[in-house]
Scaffold this active site. Structure first.
Site, PDB file in Angstrom:
ATOM      1  N   ASP A  35       0.736  -1.195   0.040  1.00 56.50           N
ATOM      2  CA  ASP A  35       0.039   0.004   0.031  1.00 56.50           C
ATOM      3  C   ASP A  35       0.956   1.425   0.024  1.00 56.50           C
ATOM      4  OD1 ASP A  35      -2.369   1.397  -0.254  1.00 56.50           O
ATOM      5  OD2 ASP A  35      -2.853   1.156   2.149  1.00 56.50           O
ATOM      6  N   HIS A  52       2.327   3.376  -8.916  1.00 54.72           N
ATOM      7  CA  HIS A  52       2.218   2.133  -9.403  1.00 54.72           C
ATOM      8  C   HIS A  52       3.596   1.515  -9.959  1.00 54.72           C
ATOM      9  CE1 HIS A  52      -1.893   2.195  -7.429  1.00 54.72           C
ATOM     10  NE2 HIS A  52      -2.281   2.947  -8.584  1.00 54.72           N
ATOM     11  N   LEU A 146      10.557 -20.897  -4.559  1.00 59.14           N
ATOM     12  CA  LEU A 146       9.530 -20.028  -3.723  1.00 59.14           C
ATOM     13  C   LEU A 146       8.280 -19.915  -4.858  1.00 59.14           C
ATOM     14  CD1 LEU A 146       8.902 -17.351  -2.225  1.00 59.14           C
ATOM     15  CD2 LEU A 146       9.786 -16.050  -4.002  1.00 59.14           C
TER      16      LEU A 146
HETATM   17  C1  IPE Z   1      -5.603  -2.588  -0.173  1.00 57.74           C
HETATM   18  O1  IPE Z   1      -5.290  -1.191  -0.381  1.00 57.74           O
HETATM   19  C2  IPE Z   1      -5.647  -3.365  -1.438  1.00 57.74           C
HETATM   20  C3  IPE Z   1      -4.182  -3.581  -2.046  1.00 57.74           C
HETATM   21  C4  IPE Z   1      -2.912  -3.321  -1.627  1.00 57.74           C
HETATM   22  C5  IPE Z   1      -4.205  -4.179  -3.293  1.00 57.74           C
HETATM   23  P1  IPE Z   1      -6.274  -0.089  -0.616  1.00 57.74           P
HETATM   24  O2  IPE Z   1      -5.610   1.047  -0.676  1.00 57.74           O
HETATM   25  O3  IPE Z   1      -7.491  -0.489  -1.744  1.00 57.74           O
HETATM   26  O4  IPE Z   1      -7.000  -0.302   0.770  1.00 57.74           O
HETATM   27  P2  IPE Z   1      -7.980   0.982   1.549  1.00 57.74           P
HETATM   28  O5  IPE Z   1      -8.895   1.365   0.581  1.00 57.74           O
HETATM   29  O6  IPE Z   1      -7.038   1.948   1.918  1.00 57.74           O
HETATM   30  O7  IPE Z   1      -8.460   0.027   2.650  1.00 57.74           O
HETATM   31  C1  IPE Z   2      -1.439   0.251  -3.405  1.00 58.03           C
HETATM   32  O1  IPE Z   2      -1.388   1.690  -3.356  1.00 58.03           O
HETATM   33  C2  IPE Z   2      -1.663  -0.346  -4.715  1.00 58.03           C
HETATM   34  C3  IPE Z   2      -3.188  -0.794  -5.084  1.00 58.03           C
HETATM   35  C4  IPE Z   2      -4.117  -0.908  -4.061  1.00 58.03           C
HETATM   36  C5  IPE Z   2      -3.541  -1.158  -6.275  1.00 58.03           C
HETATM   37  P1  IPE Z   2      -2.817   2.566  -3.424  1.00 58.03           P
HETATM   38  O2  IPE Z   2      -2.882   3.032  -4.774  1.00 58.03           O
HETATM   39  O3  IPE Z   2      -3.722   2.007  -2.429  1.00 58.03           O
HETATM   40  O4  IPE Z   2      -1.804   3.871  -2.945  1.00 58.03           O
HETATM   41  P2  IPE Z   2      -2.370   4.882  -1.982  1.00 58.03           P
HETATM   42  O5  IPE Z   2      -3.027   4.231  -0.493  1.00 58.03           O
HETATM   43  O6  IPE Z   2      -3.753   5.592  -2.449  1.00 58.03           O
HETATM   44  O7  IPE Z   2      -1.443   5.817  -1.352  1.00 58.03           O
HETATM   45 MG    MG Z   3      -4.070   2.310  -0.624  1.00 58.38          MG
END
Ligand code: IPE
Ligand code: IPE
Ligand code: MG
Length: 255
Positions: A35, A52, A146
């Site tokens: 995240d 990303h 792995l």
């Molecule tokens: C969780 O992250 C999903 C992934 C890392 C793929 P999100 O960014 O979607 O989660 P929330 O919305 O902050 O809970």
């Molecule tokens: C995690 O990073 C990737 C996915 C959920 C696909 P985010 O896109 O949720 O990044 P933040 O949480 O908005 O910083």
């Molecule tokens: Mg996120």
């Protein structure tokens, strides 16, 4: 000599990395909620997709580190069933990342004996994403190092509902009896069938929630949170998580 020196230095750095980890006592299964990509990009006034893209480099790093520590399963939460709520442009970009990652790194994964697998509702992914991943799964299917397990279009509630429906079908079809249903049988109806439960869950970016990840499987998992944003994740942060895990005492309800 002056040309070769940097190469030698880099090599030494690679070899010295992760050497302090007690490789006898590593978790078998590590799961990561990757995240913070969007916030990483925002801090740099870049579009979210730049985060990303950078996050793919962290995937490469963590796979190498997991391989080096003899971890058996690495489950990476890459796209949740709730992530479809995001703008189409962002989703389209995310769905192209498996290709970006595998195009460059599949040879290395083969060389490291890594097997690729997914959990989640695979069929609902775009065709080009499915094709890329299916190709990698076929190519790596006989590797026994792995297991790199991508949670893609994964939601734990979706997984549990899916399991319940299938169990009801099998009960109605007399394939199983209600009396034979127990935790072990139930686990076989989940996407994670055949995998041990995660020993360690890591979530980056400072959020401390599960976001619909592995609700059943994390019953006795050790949790480790860090403020580091996913694109900044490194071998050193991974090492810190493993070392702290190795200090934990797991009791499973016992004494
Ligand atoms: C969780 O992250 C999903 C992934 C890392 C793929 P999100 O960014 O979607 O989660 P929330 O919305 O902050 O809970
Ligand atoms: C995690 O990073 C990737 C996915 C959920 C696909 P985010 O896109 O949720 O990044 P933040 O949480 O908005 O910083
Ligand atoms: Mg996120």
């Amino acid at each position: 000599m002056s040309i070769r020196l940097p190469f030698i230095k880099n090599k030494q750095k690679e070899l010295s990395q992760l050497t302090t980890i007690d490789k006898e006592n590593t978790p078998d299964h590590v799961a990561i909620i990757m995240d913070g990509n969007g916030r990483w990009a925002k801090q740099r006034s870049l579009p979210r997709i730049a985060g990303h893209k950078e996050g793919v480099n962290s995937v490469v790093k963590v796979v190498r580190a997991a391989h080096q520590c003899n971890i058996k399963v690495l489950t990476l939460y890459a796209f949740s069933t709730e992530n479809w709520k995001r703008p189409k442009k962002e989703i389209d970009f995310l769905m192209k990342l498996p290709k970006e990652f595998l195009h460059v790194h599949l040879p290395e994964l083969m060389e490291k004996n890594v097997r690729i697998q997914t959990i989640g509702d695979f069929e609902a992914l775009p065709k080009h994403t499915k094709d890329t991943i299916q190709h990698a799964m076929n190519k790596t299917k006989n590797n026994d190092g792995l297991l790199l397990n991508f949670a893609l279009n994964y939601g734990s509630r979706d997984e549990i509902m899916h399991a319940i429906k299938k169990i009801m079908e099998d009960v109605n079809g007399a394939k199983i009896s209600i009396d034979s249903l127990d935790e072990q049988v139930f686990s076989k109806y989940l996407y994670t069938r055949g995998l041990s439960d995660p020993d360690l869950l890591i979530r980056t970016s400072g959020e401390q929630r599960l976001s619909n990840f592995l609700l059943w499987q994390l019953a006795y998992t050790e949790f480790w949170f860090t403020d580091v944003l996913w694109p900044d994740f490194s071998e050193e942060v991974f090492q810190q998580a493993i070392e702290e895990y190795q200090q934990r005492q797991r009791r499973y309800g016992g004494i």
